[in-house]
Design a protein around this motif. Structure first.
Motif, PDB file in Angstrom:
ATOM      1  N   LEU A 192       0.824  -1.206   0.000  1.00 42.55           N
ATOM      2  CA  LEU A 192       0.000   0.000   0.000  1.00 42.55           C
ATOM      3  C   LEU A 192       0.862   1.261   0.000  1.00 42.55           C
ATOM      4  O   LEU A 192       0.527   2.254  -0.657  1.00 42.55           O
ATOM      5  N   ASP A 193       1.965   1.224   0.725  1.00 38.70           N
ATOM      6  CA  ASP A 193       2.876   2.366   0.749  1.00 38.70           C
ATOM      7  C   ASP A 193       3.469   2.597  -0.639  1.00 38.70           C
ATOM      8  O   ASP A 193       3.511   3.734  -1.139  1.00 38.70           O
ATOM      9  N   PHE A 194       3.915   1.524  -1.274  1.00 43.04           N
ATOM     10  CA  PHE A 194       4.533   1.607  -2.598  1.00 43.04           C
ATOM     11  C   PHE A 194       3.512   2.088  -3.634  1.00 43.04           C
ATOM     12  O   PHE A 194       3.787   2.984  -4.445  1.00 43.04           O
ATOM     13  N   VAL A 195       2.324   1.508  -3.595  1.00 41.11           N
ATOM     14  CA  VAL A 195       1.284   1.888  -4.549  1.00 41.11           C
ATOM     15  C   VAL A 195       0.871   3.345  -4.330  1.00 41.11           C
ATOM     16  O   VAL A 195       0.726   4.117  -5.289  1.00 41.11           O
ATOM     17  N   GLY A 196       0.686   3.728  -3.069  1.00 42.32           N
ATOM     18  CA  GLY A 196       0.308   5.110  -2.785  1.00 42.32           C
ATOM     19  C   GLY A 196       1.348   6.095  -3.286  1.00 42.32           C
ATOM     20  O   GLY A 196       1.017   7.091  -3.945  1.00 42.32           O
ATOM     21  N   ASP A 197       2.618   5.823  -2.989  1.00 44.15           N
ATOM     22  CA  ASP A 197       3.690   6.704  -3.459  1.00 44.15           C
ATOM     23  C   ASP A 197       3.705   6.788  -4.983  1.00 44.15           C
ATOM     24  O   ASP A 197       3.901   7.862  -5.564  1.00 44.15           O
TER      25      ASP A 197
END
Length: 240
Positions: free
Chosen positions: A141-146
């Motif tokens: 989720l962090d990677f996708v959000g960024d």
């Protein structure tokens, strides 16, 4: 990191407008552009009158972000994790499209992302239920959000006139294309060469599929179903 503390308590008699009215006015002006002066003018009151419902611009910005976060679509329960990742990426993109300048606010205000904890936590649970471990889901989720936020921020730059030319001047994409066409610059892969897709989604869908493939490659076979998208080779753009 927690939500920023209010700088003071609203004081004075009850105003003829609500905190929600102030948030509506700020969002109507623009999440990245509103000032307390502009909000007060929109409501037909003095700036001092706003302090009966808010304590500062920071307080108002936090209220705006809370409003936006409450409307974020969360992936439906029961989805396989790859489909939930795609749905989450799409929900972020739709949110950013709805509120121009929001990507820059999230990237530039240190605490802004904390106001989105509720929908992110819900999305995380969907990914866990869909086959990922909690830590894996958090990293995804962090990677996708960024990825989505930075892509949208860059596309907003490409769509906008280059300062100080103002409206009617060359856009960011036009200026980028001009520099890219210089004869002494080395050729780059197609994905890195300015093109009209940079005004829409760029390579976002392909990036999301690469993230999904990378995560799937590190999982046990039972959790590697990417939801019908190619696991290697082929078109992984995800375009409809």
């Amino acid at each position: 990191m927690t939500r920023p503390a209010r700088l003071g308590r609203p004081t004075g008699p009850r105003p003829g407008f609500s905190r929600d009215d102030v948030v509506d006015a700020a969002l109507g002006i623009g999440i990245a552009d509103f000032t307390l002066t502009a909000v007060a003018k929109h409501l037909g009151v003095a700036v001092s009158g706003l302090y009966r419902t808010i304590s500062s611009r920071e307080d108002l910005l936090a209220a705006c972000l809370e409003r936006i976060a409450a409307k974020v679509d969360v992936p439906a329960a029961g989805r396989r994790w790859p489909d939930a990742v795609r749905a989450h990426a799409e929900a972020i993109w739709v949110m950013l499209d709805r509120y121009p300048g929001l990507a820059g606010v999230i990237m530039g205000v240190p605490w802004a992302h904390q106001l989105f904890a509720a929908p992110v936590a819900q999305a995380c649970q969907v990914l866990v239920d869909g086959g990922l471990e909690v830590e894996e889901a958090g990293v995804v989720l962090d990677f996708v959000g960024d990825t989505v936020i930075s892509t949208h921020a860059q596309i907003e730059v490409m769509r906008s006139p280059v300062a100080p030319s103002g409206p009617g001047g060359p856009t960011g994409l036009e200026e980028t294309s001009r520099f890219a066409a210089a004869a002494d610059r080395p050729a780059l892969p197609e994905a890195l060469t300015p093109n009209e897709s940079w005004l829409e989604r760029g390579g976002l869908d392909r990036k999301i599929e690469i993230i999904i493939r990378g995560v799937a490659a590190g999982l046990a076979p039972s959790a590697t179903d990417t939801g019908g998208k190619p696991a290697s080779g082929g078109d992984v753009s995800g375009r409809r």
